[in-house]
Design a protein around this motif. Sequence first.
Motif, mmCIF file in Angstrom:
data_model
loop_
_atom_site.group_PDB
_atom_site.id
_atom_site.type_symbol
_atom_site.label_atom_id
_atom_site.label_comp_id
_atom_site.label_asym_id
_atom_site.label_seq_id
_atom_site.Cartn_x
_atom_site.Cartn_y
_atom_site.Cartn_z
ATOM 1 N N THR B 20 63.214 72.173 120.211
ATOM 2 C CA THR B 20 62.919 71.243 121.294
ATOM 3 C C THR B 20 61.507 71.487 121.778
ATOM 4 O O THR B 20 61.137 72.629 122.044
ATOM 5 N N LYS B 22 59.100 70.144 124.850
ATOM 6 C CA LYS B 22 59.322 69.450 126.118
ATOM 7 C C LYS B 22 58.128 68.608 126.554
ATOM 8 O O LYS B 22 56.974 68.951 126.300
ATOM 9 N N THR B 24 57.169 65.956 130.083
ATOM 10 C CA THR B 24 57.478 65.170 131.270
ATOM 11 C C THR B 24 56.277 64.295 131.576
ATOM 12 O O THR B 24 55.145 64.608 131.193
ATOM 13 N N SER B 73 61.492 62.595 131.640
ATOM 14 C CA SER B 73 61.237 63.465 130.493
ATOM 15 C C SER B 73 61.403 62.710 129.184
ATOM 16 O O SER B 73 62.088 61.675 129.121
ATOM 17 N N HIS B 75 61.743 64.643 125.727
ATOM 18 C CA HIS B 75 61.697 65.839 124.896
ATOM 19 C C HIS B 75 61.886 65.508 123.426
ATOM 20 O O HIS B 75 62.751 64.712 123.060
#
Lengths: 115, 116
Positions: B20, B22, B24, B73, B75
């Motif tokens: 993953t 990330k 935002t 988000s 991701h």
Amino acid sequence: NAGVTQTPKFQVLKTGQSMTLQCAQDMNHEYMSWYRQDPGMGLRLIHYSVGAGITDQGEVPNGYNVSRSTTEDFPLRLLSAAPSQTSVYFCASRRSGTSNTGELFFGEGSRLTVL
Amino acid sequence: AQSVAQPEDQVNVAEGNPLTVKCTYSVSGNPYLFWYVQYPNRGLQFLLKYITGDNLVKGSYGFEAEFNKSQTSFHLKKPSALVSDSALYFCAVRDTYNTNAGKSTFGDGTTLTVKP
């Protein structure tokens, strides 16, 4: 398919010298843009154009000029190079129009060092 | 003003494990969201995008991303990482206010390293 072509790939300048980074695309994209990439700072938009004859400033335009006389070409000019302009420069284009959803197509980059 | 945050400079995973990366974002209106990958000494390549509709989008090389409006988000995920996935990944946002001058804002990038 050539896509987005940038020249030169590498250039070393002395402070105060001028030069032009060339960018050409063969996808008939209306939108073209220049970014600079610096370590830890991502990509920052310098100038962009939404079509021939139309240009506008991005996030970091100082020290750079652009023009857009044809759909295909979008050169970036450094009038008086400074060490702070040492960076990797990327030209990117995308289709424009009312949807504005297209992804950017990038050139391979031009690595500029100003001494 | 629009902005993107990639909170991790580096992500390390073992080959075969899920990954993953990330992201935002912040925009005034509705976002268009993109992921790009950059291999050493190369330009950025498009991986996938969210425009509208299904929150889970699938892209190239087995990557997918989930749009979460409440958490702002987007991701990037992959169920099983490959050593060849090692690269620099960028998240980007474009606002929907001005359809013809939509500028893309990029995060600072996340270096993904997949170890054998």
